[in-house]
Write an enzyme that holds these catalytic residues in place. Structure first.
Site, PDB file in Angstrom:
ATOM      1  N   HIS A  60      -1.093 -11.015   1.063  1.00  0.00           N
ATOM      2  CA  HIS A  60      -1.372  -9.728   1.708  1.00  0.00           C
ATOM      3  C   HIS A  60      -2.809  -9.596   2.214  1.00  0.00           C
ATOM      4  CE1 HIS A  60      -3.243  -8.730  -2.140  1.00  0.00           C
ATOM      5  NE2 HIS A  60      -3.955  -7.856  -1.456  1.00  0.00           N
TER       6      HIS A  60
HETATM    7  C1  UD1 Z   1      -5.355  -3.020  -0.108  1.00  0.00           C
HETATM    8  C2  UD1 Z   1      -6.761  -3.460  -0.501  1.00  0.00           C
HETATM    9  C3  UD1 Z   1      -6.715  -4.818  -1.176  1.00  0.00           C
HETATM   10  C4  UD1 Z   1      -5.688  -4.822  -2.285  1.00  0.00           C
HETATM   11  C5  UD1 Z   1      -4.356  -4.400  -1.723  1.00  0.00           C
HETATM   12  C6  UD1 Z   1      -3.230  -4.444  -2.706  1.00  0.00           C
HETATM   13  C7  UD1 Z   1      -8.584  -2.688   0.953  1.00  0.00           C
HETATM   14  C8  UD1 Z   1      -9.560  -3.100   1.984  1.00  0.00           C
HETATM   15  N1  UD1 Z   1      -7.645  -3.596   0.648  1.00  0.00           N
HETATM   16  O1  UD1 Z   1      -4.898  -3.905   0.905  1.00  0.00           O
HETATM   17  O2  UD1 Z   1      -7.979  -5.146  -1.687  1.00  0.00           O
HETATM   18  O3  UD1 Z   1      -5.611  -6.116  -2.847  1.00  0.00           O
HETATM   19  O4  UD1 Z   1      -4.490  -3.082  -1.214  1.00  0.00           O
HETATM   20  O5  UD1 Z   1      -2.006  -4.187  -2.057  1.00  0.00           O
HETATM   21  O6  UD1 Z   1      -8.653  -1.603   0.427  1.00  0.00           O
HETATM   22  N2  UD1 Z   1       1.200  -0.128   3.958  1.00  0.00           N
HETATM   23  C9  UD1 Z   1       2.438   0.451   3.867  1.00  0.00           C
HETATM   24  N3  UD1 Z   1       2.695   1.190   2.760  1.00  0.00           N
HETATM   25  C10 UD1 Z   1       1.797   1.360   1.756  1.00  0.00           C
HETATM   26  C11 UD1 Z   1       0.538   0.766   1.889  1.00  0.00           C
HETATM   27  C12 UD1 Z   1       0.245   0.018   2.980  1.00  0.00           C
HETATM   28  O7  UD1 Z   1       3.295   0.320   4.715  1.00  0.00           O
HETATM   29  O8  UD1 Z   1       2.131   2.040   0.776  1.00  0.00           O
HETATM   30  C13 UD1 Z   1       0.919  -0.966   5.154  1.00  0.00           C
HETATM   31  C14 UD1 Z   1       0.382  -0.214   6.302  1.00  0.00           C
HETATM   32  O9  UD1 Z   1       0.981  -0.702   7.441  1.00  0.00           O
HETATM   33  C15 UD1 Z   1      -1.096  -0.557   6.321  1.00  0.00           C
HETATM   34  C16 UD1 Z   1      -1.108  -1.945   5.701  1.00  0.00           C
HETATM   35  O10 UD1 Z   1      -0.003  -1.967   4.793  1.00  0.00           O
HETATM   36  O11 UD1 Z   1      -1.602  -0.529   7.605  1.00  0.00           O
HETATM   37  C17 UD1 Z   1      -2.363  -2.260   4.961  1.00  0.00           C
HETATM   38  O12 UD1 Z   1      -2.585  -1.302   3.936  1.00  0.00           O
HETATM   39  P1  UD1 Z   1      -4.060  -1.038   3.375  1.00  0.00           P
HETATM   40  O13 UD1 Z   1      -4.019  -0.070   2.272  1.00  0.00           O
HETATM   41  O14 UD1 Z   1      -4.984  -0.781   4.493  1.00  0.00           O
HETATM   42  O15 UD1 Z   1      -4.488  -2.434   2.778  1.00  0.00           O
HETATM   43  P2  UD1 Z   1      -3.711  -3.480   1.880  1.00  0.00           P
HETATM   44  O16 UD1 Z   1      -3.389  -4.634   2.734  1.00  0.00           O
HETATM   45  O17 UD1 Z   1      -2.584  -2.889   1.098  1.00  0.00           O
END
Ligand code: UD1
Length: 362
Positions: free
Chosen positions: A202
């Protein structure tokens, strides 16, 4: 003493789960959820499964560009801190939530306690590295995992109020392993103990560059011809695969993000893992399952130095070379027999330090 804990993502919920009930018991404790993670599988399910009290506030910031997401959190956290006036704010790890929580609190001159302080991968191109550095430099109390983290902080000029307390991920994992054993997931997915590889990806550095993602996907697709692969797909990765038209082999069992206990059961039953997650590298140690890291660096180099986890780099060949070694029974046995003692009880230590230091400051 009033304590506000700010969390927002799946790993923060897991790593703080042993600490949150203790904070409730010992302090006037307010839990703030930024809503950075919001899908049921990524969030609410963990509160239910780990029997955690619901947050008093959910800021529902959701996803978005890093700047916008962080700015929204900052604005909303500031309003809550203004209202609640905590004596200490707790943040954990390296997420945008930890960054926003620590920035909001430091500007309001509220002491911050950072759990998992001092971890570094020395790659400032990763969003987490910047978040860690800012959170550490904003914090008054730094709860470091180990001596390496302590030294990292010293090298950046942070020397007071650093406490080596160990890793709360170990606490969470040890506490939950017996419950995980009751999960029927192996039967449900028709998996045999020790005969499959568990995969998670991820990190932005894996998902956001199509050239890198395609190298990793190629490795997985080739490996799927040699052993069963199970892949709980993170929403970020799902989106990136679709966007770059990259296909995973039909032989790979792709499943939704799993609840914590089910996921632990999957770790325990796996031959080895391939994962770019930091938290999973710790869980691999507790379950004594080798972890192949498809990155060029890690925050937990001591686990690699010990010979329990492996940095494979993000090329197809690099990943396949290490994975194939671990398909050899002799090599797997050798790695598993390397002893790696780890401590538990970190959450209790954090409570003790918070009480002692608060008593000294009033
Ligand atoms: C975040 C953290 C990372 C952690 C990870 C665990 C940062 C910079 N990164 O990354 O350190 O290891 O969480 O998962 O804070 N999304 C969904 N549903 C959700 C959450 C996210 O669909 O409930 C999708 C969205 O499209 C979003 C993408 O995942 O744009 C990324 O989510 P984001 O919270 O920005 O970062 P993670 O990749 O989850």
């Amino acid at each position: 003493m009033k304590v506000a804990t700010i969390l927002g993502t799946r790993p923060e919920i897991i790593k703080l789960c042993p600490l949150l009930p203790l904070l409730d018991a010992h302090f006037d404790h307010v839990l703030v959820h930024t809503g950075q993670h919001y899908d049921y599988e990524m969030d609410a399910r963990f509160f239910e499964e780990l029997h955690l009290a619901q947050p008093k506030y959910n800021l529902k910031v959701g996803s978005g560009m890093q700047g916008k997401q962080t700015a929204l959190m900052l604005e909303k956290i500031e309003a809550i801190l203004e209202q609640e006036k905590p004596d200490v704010v707790i943040v954990q790890g390296d997420t945008n939530t930890a960054l926003a929580g620590s920035l909001a609190a430091v500007k309001m001159k509220i002491p911050i306690a950072h759990v998992e302080a001092g971890a570094r991968n020395f790659n400032k191109n990763t969003p987490e590295e910047m978040n860690r550095i800012v959170a550490d430099h904003a914090s008054l109390y730094l709860f470091a995992v180990d001596e390496t983290c302590h030294q990292n902080l010293q090298q950046e000029g942070i020397s007071s109020n650093v406490f080596i307390v160990g890793n709360t991920a170990y606490d969470a994992c040890v506490r939950n392993l017996p419950y995980a054993l009751t999960s029927p997931i192996l039967r449900t997915l028709a998996l045999d103990e020790g005969k499959y590889v568990l995969v998670t990806l991820h990190r932005a550095e894996t998902t956001d560059d199509p050239a890198i993602l395609s190298q990793v996907v190629n490795a997985l697709n080739q490996l799927a011809d040699e052993i069963a692969l199970v892949f709980p797909l993170h929403p970020r990765t799902k989106k990136a695969l679709e966007q770059h038209s990259l296909a995973l082999s039909a032989k790979i069992k792709i499943i939704a993000p799993q609840p914590y206990l089910t996921f632990l059961r999957l770790i325990m039953g796996s031959r080895f893992m391939i994962s770019d997650s930091g938290g999973i590298q710790d869980e691999a140690i507790v379950c004594n399952v080798p972890c192949v890291i498809p990155l060029n660096e890690t925050c937990w180099p001591h686990l690699v130095k010990a010979g329990k986890n492996f940095i494979a780099g993000n090329t197809t060949q690099g990943i396949l070379d290490i994975a194939r070694k671990l398909l050899d029974d002799e090599e797997l046995r050798r790695v598993k027999e390397i002893s790696y003692p780890y401590e538990t009880g970190m959450s209790q230590k954090i409570i003790g330090h918070l009480k002692q230091h608060h008593a000294q400051s009033v």
